[in-house]
Design an enzyme around this catalytic site. Structure first.
Site, PDB file in Angstrom:
ATOM      1  N   SER A 133       0.858  -1.185   0.000  1.00 51.27           N
ATOM      2  CA  SER A 133       0.000   0.000   0.000  1.00 51.27           C
ATOM      3  C   SER A 133       0.890   1.229   0.000  1.00 51.27           C
ATOM      4  CB  SER A 133      -0.897   0.026   1.238  1.00 51.27           C
ATOM      5  OG  SER A 133      -1.550   1.280   1.361  1.00 51.27           O
ATOM      6  N   TYR A 146      -2.176  -0.763  10.384  1.00 51.84           N
ATOM      7  CA  TYR A 146      -2.167  -1.121   8.964  1.00 51.84           C
ATOM      8  C   TYR A 146      -0.894  -0.602   8.306  1.00 51.84           C
ATOM      9  CZ  TYR A 146      -3.691  -1.303   4.070  1.00 51.84           C
ATOM     10  OH  TYR A 146      -3.781  -1.539   2.715  1.00 51.84           O
TER      11      TYR A 146
END
Length: 231
Positions: A133, A146
């Protein structure tokens, strides 16, 4: 051509499974949702093999992948795509949620690589694609765990590439920006194309990356929709 894809029941993993199967590949499509996996497999029942694995359960991963690999004569690669996130302050996460975030977004990918890599080393060929990501490279507030997991995946991918490239094995990290999927509780198709990546388009780009000539490797690629703010 045989590929293992995690998170294959929806979003990017679903589109990637369909595109690879459409190009003649055999796909071991992994996810925890057996019903959704069956729907994906219906598109190419002769080439998409549903493989039910809950990546949140660390004890399942090694044995289930080992059993699946025992039925395959050759494996071309692995796409570690499965992941989930929660957008809220770190102090509002429970300990169990934090552990689950790290397990699914980082530890499960490491476990899948550990299960598949001996086969690739024996073949002296193969390709591992880890879907990270952009948040792993440019941390965002309210996504601390995350971000930590995806940052860890970046470190793992870079180190693993340097360990195995001499054996003919490629490792590619793909860092997408916002994708128009059900990530974070949204519904696929609900985000504007101007500021969110279409999963089918991103899947097509990943297919291009894995179809590069054997002497080329893209070690890391970051992909944003042009209208995404803050990159």
């Amino acid at each position: 051509m045989t590929w293992i894809i995690t998170g294959a029941s929806r979003g990017l993993g679903r589109h990637l499974s369909l595109q690879l199967a459409g190009r003649g590949a055999r796909v071991l499509a992994c996810a925890r949702d057996a019903a959704r996996l069956a729907e994906v497999a219906q598109a190419h029942p002769d080439r998409i093999v549903p493989l039910e694995i809950d990546l949140a359960d660390a004890a399942q991963i090694g044995p289930r992948l080992a059993a699946a690999l025992a039925r395959e004569t050759h494996v071309d690669g692995l796409v570690n795509n499965a992941g989930f996130g929660a957008y809220r302050p770190f102090v509002e996460h429970t300990a169990a949620e934090s552990i689950a975030l790290v397990q699914v977004n980082l530890t499960a990918a490491i476990q899948c690589c550990h299960a598949v890599l001996p086969r690739l080393l024996a073949q002296r060929s193969g390709h591992i694609v880890n879907i990270g990501s952009d948040i792993g490279r440019r941390p965002l507030a309210n996504m601390a765990v995350y971000a930590a997991a995806k940052h860890g995946l970046a470190g793992f991918s870079g180190s693993l590439l340097r360990e195995v490239k001499g054996h003919g094995i490629k490792v590619t990290l793909v860092n997408p920006g916002i994708i128009d999927t059900d990530f974070g509780g949204a519904a696929e198709g609900s985000r504007d194309e101007a500021w969110s990546l279409r999963p089918a388009a991103l899947a097509a780009l990943i297919v291009q990356l894995i179809e590069q000539p054997g002497n080329l490797v893209v070690d890391e690629a970051t992909v944003h929709p042009l209208g995404q703010d803050g990159f």
